[in-house]
Design an enzyme around this catalytic site. Structure first.
Site, mmCIF file in Angstrom:
data_model
loop_
_atom_site.group_PDB
_atom_site.id
_atom_site.type_symbol
_atom_site.label_atom_id
_atom_site.label_comp_id
_atom_site.label_asym_id
_atom_site.label_seq_id
_atom_site.Cartn_x
_atom_site.Cartn_y
_atom_site.Cartn_z
ATOM 1 C CB ALA A 138 40.545 57.261 13.018
ATOM 2 C CE1 TYR A 174 36.703 52.510 7.132
ATOM 3 C CE2 TYR A 174 38.315 50.743 7.335
ATOM 4 C CZ TYR A 174 37.106 51.215 6.858
ATOM 5 O OH TYR A 174 36.294 50.407 6.101
ATOM 6 C CB VAL A 177 36.165 57.863 10.706
ATOM 7 C CG1 VAL A 177 36.791 56.629 10.053
ATOM 8 C CG2 VAL A 177 37.143 59.030 10.694
ATOM 9 C CG ASP A 178 33.948 55.034 6.060
ATOM 10 O OD1 ASP A 178 33.229 55.299 7.061
ATOM 11 O OD2 ASP A 178 33.762 54.029 5.346
ATOM 12 C CB THR A 186 19.679 43.147 5.385
ATOM 13 O OG1 THR A 186 20.077 44.479 5.748
ATOM 14 C CG2 THR A 186 19.542 43.044 3.881
ATOM 15 C CD GLU A 224 23.331 48.649 9.365
ATOM 16 O OE1 GLU A 224 23.826 49.757 9.074
ATOM 17 O OE2 GLU A 224 23.129 47.755 8.514
#
Length: 367
Positions: A131, A135, A221-222, A254, A312
């Site tokens: 956070a 955020y 967190v979102d 991707t 990622e």
């Protein structure tokens, strides 16, 4: 003649004495060598597997106590429908990978059975979120929905990495659950936060988490919990199918396609595209995963390379070689941007609708 007999007897006594000396010397030497070997051996990691009992010098984590092989097994009698080997619970989705890792979809498991199994080992689960800066606005919804739907009935540590560590956080938590605020720097770009979180998770996992929890779940967190997310997700190491690519071919993924990057995956390779917003496993495996991703990022940084989708991209490279032992369906990291496909029966954990320009760090839009 008597003189010869006496001489023979003397020689015989000398021979016997010599043999006795050799035997005594050999036994003494063996004992000495065994003692030296045992002194060096008892402090190694293999010592705990021997049949000998002695005090170990190294500290044992309170969450990693030696197994009691003589512990009584308590059988719990549960009533549930018998599984039918000829009638799989779902025929519209892939339920197991070629390397025998289950894919967790709604309707493919019985949480009551799983809860009973995990209650026997008194499992404690850690949940990490970051956070940072704006955020922090999502933290309240995240914790409140987690209390309602995440690992209900189990012990949970919420590990919140934030640059607002001095603020007061008041949440009503169930028994056995606690909020741990961890102060971290606020980086200038959101990309730097997502790239550095692998390093921070690794470092805190090695220093602290490993002594407090059994499994670690790392999410964004979102997001908010809308349906139950329980022990069905836990495994040695797990990832989640990205909601935008679970129906695509690997040529459409991707991945990072530049050969110069450590995250590089050639076209035509890859099993699935995993989302960076939900992964985890037993604490030791999460340390390995985050350590690999962080080191790979640092190697690319030295070459002035930043992977296409940051952490990622490195996560997907890691899972290409080190297959996850369980995979979560897109139900566990959904985004309504992708609509409502029929195979996604429940959107258990999904992103909160927001304007990214309002919450992400402004500098990225000026670069």
């Amino acid at each position: 003649m008597p003189h010869q007999q006496s001489d023979l007897q003397g020689r015989w006594r000398t021979i016997c004495l010599t043999r006795q000396c050799i035997v005594v010397f050999s036994v003494t030497l063996c004992i000495l060598l065994f003692s030296i070997s045992w002194h060096n051996y008892k402090d190694t990691e293999w010592h705990s597997f021997t049949i000998f009992s002695c005090k170990q010098e190294h500290k044992v984590s309170p969450r990693r106590q030696p197994v009691n092989l003589f512990q009584n097994v308590k059988l719990q009698r549960m009533q549930y429908d018998k599984p039918d080997a000829f009638k799989p619970p779902r025929a519209d989705v892939l339920m197991v990978t070629p390397w025998f890792a289950p894919i967790v979809w709604n309707g493919t498991f019985n949480r009551d059975i799983l809860n009973a199994q995990f209650h026997q080992i008194n499992v404690r689960v850690g949940l990490t979120v970051f956070a940072i800066k704006k955020y922090i606005m999502f933290l309240k919804t995240f914790i409140e929905t987690a209390e309602k739907f995440f690992m209900v009935g189990h012990k949970v540590n919420y590990y919140v990495f934030t640059d607002h560590a001095n603020e007061t956080f008041n949440f009503t938590l169930a028994e056995g659950r606690q909020l741990v605020i961890l102060g971290v720097p606020a980086y200038k770009r959101w990309q730097d936060v997502t790239m550095r979180r692998m390093e921070m998770i690794r470092d805190f996992a090695m220093k602290r988490f490993i002594n407090e929890i059994d499994y670690l779940v790392c999410v964004d967190v979102d997001m908010a919990f809308y349906h139950d997310v329980g022990v069905e997700i836990l495994s040695n190491v797990f990832g989640a199918l990205h909601p935008g690519f679970f129906m695509a071919s690997n040529k459409q993924f991707t991945y990072e396609r530049r050969p110069q990057s450590v995250a590089y995956i050639p076209s035509g390779f890859g099993d699935f595209y995993y989302a960076g917003g939900n992964f985890g496993g037993v604490i030791e495996e999460v340390i390995k995963l985050t350590n690999y991703c962080h080191n790979a990022m640092m190697m690319d940084k030295e070459k002035n390379i930043e992977a296409l989708w940051h952490d990622e991209s490195y996560l997907n490279k890691y899972f290409l070689s080190r297959k996850p032992t369980k995979i979560l369906s897109p139900e566990y990291i959904w985004n309504d941007y992708y609509g409502s496909p029929a195979v996604v029966k429940k959107k258990r954990f999904a992103g909160i609708e927001k304007n990214y320009k309002d919450v992400r760090f402004r500098r990225e839009f000026n670069d």
